[in-house]
Structures are given as structure tokens and as C-alpha cells.
Scaffold this motif. Structure first.
Motif, PDB file in Angstrom:
ATOM      1  N   TYR A  17       0.839  -1.205   0.000  1.00 32.81           N
ATOM      2  CA  TYR A  17       0.000   0.000   0.000  1.00 32.81           C
ATOM      3  C   TYR A  17       0.872   1.252   0.000  1.00 32.81           C
ATOM      4  CZ  TYR A  17      -3.214   3.573   1.703  1.00 32.81           C
ATOM      5  OH  TYR A  17      -3.942   4.733   1.848  1.00 32.81           O
ATOM      6  N   SER A  18       1.860   1.279   0.879  1.00 35.14           N
ATOM      7  CA  SER A  18       2.749   2.434   0.975  1.00 35.14           C
ATOM      8  C   SER A  18       3.479   2.670  -0.350  1.00 35.14           C
ATOM      9  CB  SER A  18       3.746   2.225   2.116  1.00 35.14           C
ATOM     10  OG  SER A  18       4.492   3.391   2.333  1.00 35.14           O
ATOM     11  N   GLN A  19       3.944   1.591  -0.963  1.00 35.93           N
ATOM     12  CA  GLN A  19       4.640   1.722  -2.238  1.00 35.93           C
ATOM     13  C   GLN A  19       3.698   2.281  -3.310  1.00 35.93           C
ATOM     14  OE1 GLN A  19       6.399  -1.889  -3.738  1.00 35.93           O
ATOM     15  NE2 GLN A  19       7.879  -0.726  -4.936  1.00 35.93           N
ATOM     16  N   ASN A  48       5.643   5.741  -1.548  1.00 38.85           N
ATOM     17  CA  ASN A  48       6.640   5.649  -0.488  1.00 38.85           C
ATOM     18  C   ASN A  48       7.123   4.205  -0.386  1.00 38.85           C
ATOM     19  OD1 ASN A  48       8.311   6.226   1.664  1.00 38.85           O
ATOM     20  ND2 ASN A  48       6.663   6.277   3.172  1.00 38.85           N
ATOM     21  N   ASP A  49       8.174   3.884  -1.126  1.00 38.20           N
ATOM     22  CA  ASP A  49       8.718   2.528  -1.144  1.00 38.20           C
ATOM     23  C   ASP A  49       9.562   2.305   0.102  1.00 38.20           C
ATOM     24  OD1 ASP A  49       9.870   0.092  -1.628  1.00 38.20           O
ATOM     25  OD2 ASP A  49      10.897   0.701  -3.464  1.00 38.20           O
ATOM     26  N   LEU A  50       9.052   1.503   1.003  1.00 36.59           N
ATOM     27  CA  LEU A  50       9.748   1.212   2.255  1.00 36.59           C
ATOM     28  C   LEU A  50      10.497  -0.114   2.213  1.00 36.59           C
ATOM     29  CD1 LEU A  50       6.929   2.306   4.733  1.00 36.59           C
ATOM     30  CD2 LEU A  50       9.023   3.562   4.158  1.00 36.59           C
ATOM     31  N   THR A  51      10.428  -0.823   1.092  1.00 31.01           N
ATOM     32  CA  THR A  51      11.052  -2.140   1.017  1.00 31.01           C
ATOM     33  C   THR A  51      12.419  -2.137   0.337  1.00 31.01           C
ATOM     34  OG1 THR A  51       9.925  -2.654  -1.062  1.00 31.01           O
ATOM     35  CG2 THR A  51       8.830  -3.320   0.997  1.00 31.01           C
ATOM     36  N   THR A  52      12.681  -1.144  -0.496  1.00 27.07           N
ATOM     37  CA  THR A  52      13.945  -1.103  -1.229  1.00 27.07           C
ATOM     38  C   THR A  52      15.045  -0.519  -0.353  1.00 27.07           C
ATOM     39  OG1 THR A  52      12.790  -0.877  -3.334  1.00 27.07           O
ATOM     40  CG2 THR A  52      15.112  -0.214  -3.283  1.00 27.07           C
ATOM     41  N   PRO A  53      16.150  -1.237  -0.186  1.00 31.16           N
ATOM     42  CA  PRO A  53      17.263  -0.707   0.607  1.00 31.16           C
ATOM     43  C   PRO A  53      17.806   0.606   0.020  1.00 31.16           C
ATOM     44  CG  PRO A  53      17.560  -3.045   0.218  1.00 31.16           C
ATOM     45  CD  PRO A  53      16.416  -2.600  -0.657  1.00 31.16           C
ATOM     46  N   ALA A  54      18.223   1.492   0.900  1.00 33.18           N
ATOM     47  CA  ALA A  54      18.867   2.748   0.521  1.00 33.18           C
ATOM     48  C   ALA A  54      20.145   2.850   1.345  1.00 33.18           C
ATOM     49  CB  ALA A  54      17.940   3.933   0.786  1.00 33.18           C
ATOM     50  N   GLY A  99      15.755  -1.444   4.094  1.00 34.55           N
ATOM     51  CA  GLY A  99      14.448  -1.818   3.563  1.00 34.55           C
ATOM     52  C   GLY A  99      13.681  -2.588   4.626  1.00 34.55           C
ATOM     53  N   LEU A 100      12.374  -2.418   4.632  1.00 35.94           N
ATOM     54  CA  LEU A 100      11.536  -3.069   5.637  1.00 35.94           C
ATOM     55  C   LEU A 100      10.975  -4.383   5.126  1.00 35.94           C
ATOM     56  CD1 LEU A 100       9.460  -0.047   7.006  1.00 35.94           C
ATOM     57  CD2 LEU A 100      11.581  -1.014   7.919  1.00 35.94           C
ATOM     58  N   LYS A 101      10.694  -5.256   6.060  1.00 41.39           N
ATOM     59  CA  LYS A 101      10.028  -6.519   5.764  1.00 41.39           C
ATOM     60  C   LYS A 101       8.895  -6.694   6.777  1.00 41.39           C
ATOM     61  CE  LYS A 101      13.432  -9.210   8.378  1.00 41.39           C
ATOM     62  NZ  LYS A 101      13.775  -8.095   9.190  1.00 41.39           N
ATOM     63  N   PRO A 102       7.899  -7.508   6.435  1.00 37.99           N
ATOM     64  CA  PRO A 102       6.795  -7.724   7.374  1.00 37.99           C
ATOM     65  C   PRO A 102       7.310  -8.126   8.759  1.00 37.99           C
ATOM     66  CG  PRO A 102       6.298  -8.699   5.245  1.00 37.99           C
ATOM     67  CD  PRO A 102       7.737  -8.246   5.189  1.00 37.99           C
ATOM     68  N   GLY A 103       6.688  -7.537   9.766  1.00 36.93           N
ATOM     69  CA  GLY A 103       7.070  -7.804  11.152  1.00 36.93           C
ATOM     70  C   GLY A 103       7.992  -6.755  11.745  1.00 36.93           C
ATOM     71  N   ASP A 104       8.646  -5.952  10.877  1.00 35.73           N
ATOM     72  CA  ASP A 104       9.508  -4.881  11.389  1.00 35.73           C
ATOM     73  C   ASP A 104       8.661  -3.838  12.114  1.00 35.73           C
ATOM     74  OD1 ASP A 104      11.877  -5.956  10.403  1.00 35.73           O
ATOM     75  OD2 ASP A 104      11.885  -4.705   8.593  1.00 35.73           O
ATOM     76  N   LEU A 157      -3.474   7.088   9.185  1.00 39.60           N
ATOM     77  CA  LEU A 157      -4.916   7.351   9.128  1.00 39.60           C
ATOM     78  C   LEU A 157      -5.453   7.084   7.726  1.00 39.60           C
ATOM     79  CD1 LEU A 157      -7.467   8.259  10.577  1.00 39.60           C
ATOM     80  CD2 LEU A 157      -6.829  10.631  10.054  1.00 39.60           C
ATOM     81  N   GLU A 158      -4.730   7.507   6.723  1.00 43.84           N
ATOM     82  CA  GLU A 158      -5.118   7.247   5.331  1.00 43.84           C
ATOM     83  C   GLU A 158      -5.192   5.731   5.077  1.00 43.84           C
ATOM     84  OE1 GLU A 158      -3.604   8.744   0.986  1.00 43.84           O
ATOM     85  OE2 GLU A 158      -2.059   8.082   2.391  1.00 43.84           O
ATOM     86  N   ALA A 159      -4.170   5.012   5.537  1.00 47.03           N
ATOM     87  CA  ALA A 159      -4.155   3.556   5.370  1.00 47.03           C
ATOM     88  C   ALA A 159      -5.335   2.924   6.116  1.00 47.03           C
ATOM     89  CB  ALA A 159      -2.826   2.978   5.862  1.00 47.03           C
TER      90      ALA A 159
END
Length: 127
Positions: free
Chosen positions: A59-61, A65-71, A78-83, A93-95
């Protein structure tokens, strides 16, 4: 918005208690200290401590807002489920309104989140 707490006045969570750490692997927070506390320079209000899910990451991507790709330049793996991650209060709130909000750790969610999100919504999504 609440300024950063002074050493004599700790930040509070949405329950009115001392704010606890959200997560350090990966390091989260506007201040990158593991706490979901904000200050006036944090225009996004990174104040909601979440346990991210695959659905929320997708959803974020989709929202840009890509939270999974390492920077690596930002020491971000990068985030993974459970982080555990400090999410912007308006984005959470939007989500929520779109049925995609991740669970919330109330004890690690800064009280300033209540300026954007009603406590009852956060409590209904408590981890």
C-alpha cells in the motif's frame, strides 16, 4: 506538535505514560534513535509505532513511499513484514481509511499522534 522532549521531561505515549522504544533493527524514528517522537521539523509526523505488514508495505509503495527497497546511502536496509517502524500519523490514518493500516504499538506511539488520529482508532488497531 510537541517539540523534542528535554532530558527532564520524557516524551509521552498515547496512553499518557513514558514513550518506549519502537524499534532499532532497522533503526527507526524521525531522530533515528528508535523512538517515534517528533519535533517541529518533522512535517510528516513520524509518531505512530507500527508492526508493518506485507499489505501495508505494498500500500505504501502504491502511494509513492517505497519502504522495502534498501537505501544504503541512508543506512536503510528496507523493511520486511514484522519490522517495527515509525509511520507518519496522516499516512497511518489514510491507510486505516483504506483498510490497510498495520497494527499499532500504543506504548511506543507518541501522544502527538492524537492530534491526527482518535485514540479509539489506535486502540482498535493495537498490536
Amino acid at each position: 506538535m510537541n517539540p523534542s522532549p528535554s532530558p527532564n521531561k520524557p516524551a509521552l505515549n498515547v496512553l499518557g505514560d513514558a514513550l518506549v522504544i519502537c524499534g532499532c533493527v532497522p533503526m527507526t524514528g524521525w531522530h533515528r534513535d528508535g523512538f517515534c517522537r517528533t519535533n517541529a521539523s518533522d512535517l510528516g509526523r513520524h509518531s505512530v509505532c507500527c508492526v508493518v505488514t506485507e499489505a501495508f508495505l505494498r500500500y505504501s509503495q502504491a502511494q509513492g513511499n517505497d519502504l522495502t527497497t534498501p537505501a544504503p546511502a541512508y543506512d536503510f536496509p528496507g523493511l520486511k513484514p514484522g519490522d517495527h517502524w515509525c509511520v507518519c500519523a496522516p499516512r497511518w490514518l489514510e491507510a486505516h481509511e483504506d483498510g490497510m493500516a498495520p497494527l499499532v504499538r500504543l506504548e511506543a506511539t507518541e501522544i502527538s499522534s492524537l492530534e491526527v488520529i482518535p485514540l479509539a482508532l489506535l486502540q482498535a488497531s493495537a498490536a
